[in-house]
Enzyme design. Structure first.
Site, mmCIF file in Angstrom:
data_model
loop_
_atom_site.group_PDB
_atom_site.id
_atom_site.type_symbol
_atom_site.label_atom_id
_atom_site.label_comp_id
_atom_site.label_asym_id
_atom_site.label_seq_id
_atom_site.Cartn_x
_atom_site.Cartn_y
_atom_site.Cartn_z
ATOM 1 N N TYR A 101 34.129 -16.749 2.170
ATOM 2 C CA TYR A 101 34.148 -18.147 2.589
ATOM 3 C C TYR A 101 35.337 -18.852 1.943
ATOM 4 O O TYR A 101 35.573 -18.718 0.746
ATOM 5 C CB TYR A 101 32.854 -18.858 2.152
ATOM 6 C CG TYR A 101 32.877 -20.344 2.464
ATOM 7 C CD1 TYR A 101 32.274 -20.833 3.621
ATOM 8 C CD2 TYR A 101 33.526 -21.249 1.624
ATOM 9 C CE1 TYR A 101 32.321 -22.178 3.935
ATOM 10 C CE2 TYR A 101 33.588 -22.599 1.935
ATOM 11 C CZ TYR A 101 32.984 -23.057 3.083
ATOM 12 O OH TYR A 101 33.039 -24.384 3.396
ATOM 13 N N GLU A 189 37.685 -25.151 7.336
ATOM 14 C CA GLU A 189 36.851 -24.082 6.790
ATOM 15 C C GLU A 189 37.100 -22.774 7.535
ATOM 16 O O GLU A 189 37.248 -22.780 8.755
ATOM 17 C CB GLU A 189 35.392 -24.527 6.973
ATOM 18 C CG GLU A 189 34.361 -23.668 6.322
ATOM 19 C CD GLU A 189 32.964 -24.196 6.636
ATOM 20 O OE1 GLU A 189 32.467 -25.065 5.913
ATOM 21 O OE2 GLU A 189 32.370 -23.730 7.625
#
Ligand code: GDP
Ligand code: MN
Length: 399
Positions: A101, A189
């Site tokens: 992530y 993101e």
């Protein structure tokens, strides 16, 4: 303003963040054509402005070209969290060894930017954040601070990669940070950032939200087909209506419709209503000299809101004029009609003319003013606020 995955990935490509080769399809036939041309395992990814598609069944791996059309048909019939699937992003299937992530966002409490990284990316990132927060690394920056290579390396090292890949990941972090700043993003993101079996780092998903009010600064977005859009699902139907009419408006959870002057007056009115034990149903800004038409529309929003039990009106004519205010309110009363009790105070620029217009209109059509309590400078704003709370309470049957 949230971008679709494929739009976000276009921005990634501009910033040299590796992405899979991808094509957009609007029908199962198009998917079939792409699958046949590629003739290898693919993924079909629903393009909807919401997250959690994987868990909702909106991301499908198709191993066999012959199945592509049927799988696509099923996806096109889906609704994901209320969003119909109108486009699919078709990509060659990645052979995923690990999922990471990476994200950049704003830490509003501390007025800083924050880069977030985790060695355990993927669809369960929220759960990881809750249950094992130590697995998520954060590093914050001043809003105007640059992110240097040594910062990026420090962050990349937390992913648990070997040194070659740390370098690559650091470059991706720097690029993501530049993208975030260049496009006035609220969030950028990559989840997951994938390490493939062949050892490549690739952004398998994108989630980018831009600041609505800064979109105009980026002409190239429109060239890419990225237009300012409503965030469906994030705006109530009334907020959407208000946006169309150019009225800054927010729904709140109380029952007093707020019809104040500018934003400052609106905030003060909000405080007063709370002080006297009431709850506003909305926030609205009418500042900057609104036309009568616009004022009338603002009242329509309140009158048609079933949560609104009473309306608080307060106008201090500064730049705006009380005669325009009176014209707008009268226009609303005549064309739409007021179905709820309203208390209203008006003073300031051109108030005499405003009062005269109200008197005149009332003489002509007294019945329109049945629910309308008018006050001038003699009544302090505290009294008006108290009265609005009282009216709402009466309308709720004394609660
Ligand atoms: P989200 O659930 O809306 O965040 O959608 P993602 O694009 O992140 O996809 C969800 C999950 O699907 C990812 O975490 C991956 O595990 C998987 N996935 C996405 N793309 C691929 C791919 O190309 N190959 C494989 N094998 N899995 C994929
Ligand atoms: Mn994702």
């Amino acid at each position: 303003m949230r971008l679709y995955e494929y739009e976000g990935k276009e921005l990634f490509a501009k910033f040299n963040i590796p992405i899979p080769e991808g094509r957009l399809a609007a029908s199962s036939r198009e998917v079939e054509a792409i699958a046949t041309e590629w003739n290898k395992p693919i993924v079909l990814k629903s393009q909807v402005l919401t997250g959690g598609r994987g868990k909702a069944g909106g991301v499908k791996v198709v191993e066999n070209t012959y199945d592509a059309k049927a799988v696509a048909e099923k996806l096109f019939e889906m609704k994901i969290k209320g969003f119909p699937v109108e486009k699919l992003l078709v990509e060659p299937k990645l052979n995923i060894a690990r999922e990471f992530y990476l994200g950049v966002t704003i830490d509003r409490l501390n007025y800083r930017l924050v880069v977030i990284a985790s060695g355990e990316g993927g669809v369960d990132i929220e759960e990881t954040a809750e249950k094992s927060p130590e697995k998520i690394f954060r590093k914050s920056f001043e809003c105007d601070q640059e992110l240097y290579k040594f910062d990026a390396v420090e962050i990349a090292k937390k992913l648990g990669l070997d040194s070659d890949h740390v370098k690559q990941a650091a470059q991706i972090i720097m690029n993501l940070y530049s993208l975030f700043k260049k496009y006035d993003a609220k969030m950028a993101e990559i989840n997951p950032l994938v390490l493939t079996a062949r050892g490549q780092l690739i952004a398998a998903d994108s989630r980018i939200s831009l600041d609505d009010d800064a979109v105009f600064r980026h002409a190239d977005l429109a060239e890419m087909g990225i237009e300012k859009r409503h965030e469906e699902g994030e705006m109530t139907p009334r907020e959407q209506q208000a946006t169309e009419w150019g009225i800054p408006y927010l729904d709140l959870d109380g029952n007093i419709g707020m019809f104040p002057g500018g934003a400052g007056f609106g905030i003060m009115g909000n405080d007063f209503i709370h002080y006297y034990g009431g709850k506003p149903a909305n926030f609205m800004d009418s500042g900057g000299g609104p036309s009568p038409e616009r004022l009338a529309k603002m009242l329509v929003l309140l009158d048609e809101n079933p949560n609104v039990k009473a309306i608080f009106g307060a106008r201090f004519g500064g730049i705006s004029r009380c005669d325009d205010f009176a014209k707008g309110v009268t226009m609303f009363l005549k064309e739409h009609g007021l179905s709820k009790p309203m208390v209203c105070r008006m003073t300031g620029n051109m108030w005499q003319e405003g009062v005269r217009l109200f008197d005149e209109a009332k003489k002509e059509n007294p019945e329109l003013f049945e629910h309308f309590e008018f006050h001038g400078i003699e009544t302090p704003i505290e009294e008006i606020s108290k009265r609005a709370v009282e009216l709402a309470r009466e309308a709720e049957g004394g609660k």
